[in-house]
Enzyme design. Structure first.
Site, PDB file in Angstrom:
ATOM      1  CG  HIS A 138     -50.907 -37.796 -18.734  1.00  0.00           C
ATOM      2  ND1 HIS A 138     -51.741 -38.648 -19.477  1.00  0.00           N
ATOM      3  CD2 HIS A 138     -50.540 -37.071 -19.433  1.00  0.00           C
ATOM      4  CE1 HIS A 138     -51.461 -38.323 -20.776  1.00  0.00           C
ATOM      5  NE2 HIS A 138     -50.734 -37.102 -20.834  1.00  0.00           N
ATOM      6  CB  SER A 142     -52.429 -33.241 -31.241  1.00  0.00           C
ATOM      7  OG  SER A 142     -52.548 -34.531 -30.975  1.00  0.00           O
ATOM      8  CD  GLU A 183     -51.743 -33.122 -21.651  1.00  0.00           C
ATOM      9  OE1 GLU A 183     -50.730 -32.784 -22.429  1.00  0.00           O
ATOM     10  OE2 GLU A 183     -51.871 -34.411 -20.812  1.00  0.00           O
ATOM     11  N   GLY A 193     -46.237 -34.225 -26.130  1.00  0.00           N
ATOM     12  CA  GLY A 193     -45.876 -35.673 -25.789  1.00  0.00           C
ATOM     13  C   GLY A 193     -45.089 -36.077 -27.156  1.00  0.00           C
ATOM     14  N   GLY A 194     -45.806 -36.560 -28.243  1.00  0.00           N
ATOM     15  CA  GLY A 194     -45.179 -37.395 -29.389  1.00  0.00           C
ATOM     16  C   GLY A 194     -44.123 -36.550 -29.949  1.00  0.00           C
ATOM     17  N   GLY A 209     -52.373 -37.416 -28.599  1.00  0.00           N
ATOM     18  CA  GLY A 209     -52.158 -38.352 -29.620  1.00  0.00           C
ATOM     19  C   GLY A 209     -52.936 -38.646 -30.816  1.00  0.00           C
ATOM     20  CG  ASN A 255     -45.763 -37.306 -20.819  1.00  0.00           C
ATOM     21  OD1 ASN A 255     -44.931 -38.220 -20.473  1.00  0.00           O
ATOM     22  ND2 ASN A 255     -47.101 -37.326 -20.750  1.00  0.00           N
ATOM     23  CD1 TRP A 256     -39.553 -37.098 -23.478  1.00  0.00           C
ATOM     24  CD2 TRP A 256     -38.007 -38.493 -23.098  1.00  0.00           C
ATOM     25  NE1 TRP A 256     -38.325 -36.559 -24.097  1.00  0.00           N
ATOM     26  CE2 TRP A 256     -37.470 -37.404 -23.477  1.00  0.00           C
ATOM     27  CE3 TRP A 256     -37.155 -39.510 -22.681  1.00  0.00           C
ATOM     28  CZ2 TRP A 256     -36.017 -37.025 -23.639  1.00  0.00           C
ATOM     29  CZ3 TRP A 256     -35.817 -39.280 -22.656  1.00  0.00           C
ATOM     30  CH2 TRP A 256     -35.165 -37.998 -23.216  1.00  0.00           C
ATOM     31  CE  LYS A 257     -48.065 -39.007 -23.955  1.00  0.00           C
ATOM     32  NZ  LYS A 257     -49.344 -39.036 -24.343  1.00  0.00           N
ATOM     33  CD  GLU A 307     -51.486 -41.096 -22.373  1.00  0.00           C
ATOM     34  OE1 GLU A 307     -50.522 -41.319 -21.666  1.00  0.00           O
ATOM     35  OE2 GLU A 307     -51.658 -40.333 -23.332  1.00  0.00           O
TER      36      GLU A 307
HETATM   37  P1  PGA Z   1     -49.067 -35.531 -27.582  1.00  0.00           P
HETATM   38  O1  PGA Z   1     -49.356 -35.893 -25.983  1.00  0.00           O
HETATM   39  O2  PGA Z   1     -48.517 -34.341 -27.744  1.00  0.00           O
HETATM   40  O3  PGA Z   1     -48.663 -36.836 -28.053  1.00  0.00           O
HETATM   41  O4  PGA Z   1     -50.822 -35.240 -27.988  1.00  0.00           O
HETATM   42  C1  PGA Z   1     -49.439 -34.889 -24.876  1.00  0.00           C
HETATM   43  C2  PGA Z   1     -49.585 -35.537 -23.393  1.00  0.00           C
HETATM   44  O5  PGA Z   1     -50.209 -36.626 -23.321  1.00  0.00           O
HETATM   45  O6  PGA Z   1     -48.913 -34.991 -22.576  1.00  0.00           O
END
Ligand code: PGA
Length: 246
Positions: free
Chosen positions: A99, A206, A168, A227-228, A174, A11-13, A101
């Site tokens: 998600h 994470s 999640e 994500g990251g 994050g 997930n590149w956001k 967010e």
């Molecule tokens: P993260 O994000 O790996 O940076 O914690 C995961 C996500 O939000 O899908």
């Protein structure tokens, strides 16, 4: 039906320039040539889907697929700034929905997420439905699994086979504070008991190449939402390689 291989989703956001995105997708494509026992989905920002689709149609490994980070539940109309499943259907195979967010910043509630899941399925897309508690708690497994069950209610068995749920925990996203694999496995087992065997269940929060392996040894964790760490080709490829057990 989704394959039995672990499903690793990046997930590149809202990250990457076009140049970064092209380099990242190209590096992952090349690196995956020798990693076959894993299914990998890249979810770049909407505007990079088309250029990345072009990269992936040129001799990319079959286990590398494309996904979006959201869609709108209507097909078209006066919804400024939105993108529909109809527009996305020939470009992607997966779509991340609900998600945390989007829940936090765009106030997506369960009804909206459920409508999006139905729309994605109508257009032959695999929804990756995110659920997770905001704070660590002994009630988490019950709360999270009930939310997953409510969002997926009214889906047929055939539809459930097209769906993934991503557990999640919001406190792990994050923050560098990933959930222990035992904690994640307990919640995922509860989700499994409510959504059934057909649905793939992923862990996210994470995840990195040091901790990724410990999740997949658990029966009820079928993949990872990253994500990251998905923004660094080498790191992401290490996660894919370890998940494939190659
Ligand atoms: P993260 O994000 O790996 O940076 O914690 C995961 C996500 O939000 O899908």
């Amino acid at each position: 039906m989704l394959s039995r291989h672990p499903l690793i989703v990046g997930n590149w956001k809202m990250n990457t320039s076009l140049a970064d995105a092209v380099v990242l997708a190209g590096a992952i494509k090349n690196g995956l040539e020798n990693i076959s026992h894993v299914d990998v989905v890249l979810c770049p920002p909407f505007v990079w889907l088309y250029p990345i689709k072009e990269i992936l149609t040129k001799a990319a490994p079959k286990n590398l697929m494309l996904g979006a980070q959201n869609l709108h539940f209507e097909n078209s109309g006066a919804y400024t700034g939105e993108v529909s499943a109809e527009m996305l259907k020939n470009m992607i195979e997966f779509v991340i929905l609900g998600h945390s967010e989007r829940v936090k910043y765009f106030h997506e509630d369960e009804t909206i997420v459920r409508k999006k899941v139905h729309k994605a399925l109508e257009y032959g897309l695999h929804p990756i439905v995110c659920v997770g508690e905001t704070a660590k708690s002994t009630q988490a497994a019950g709360f999270v699994s009930q939310r997953a069950e409510r969002i997926l209610s009214h889906l047929s068995q055939g539809e459930l086979e097209q769906v993934a749920v991503a557990y999640e925990p919001v406190w792990a996203i994050g923050t560098g504070k990933n959930a222990s694999s035992d904690y994640a496995a307990e919640v995922c087992a509860k989700i499994r008991s409510r959504v059934g065997q057909a649905v793939k269940i992923l862990y996210g929060g994470s995840v990195n190449s040091e901790n990724s392996e410990e999740y997949l040894i658990h029966n009820n964790i079928d993949g990872l939402l990253v994500g990251g760490a998905s923004l660094k080709a080498n790191e992401f490829l290490k996660i894919c390689e370890k998940s494939a057990g190659e």
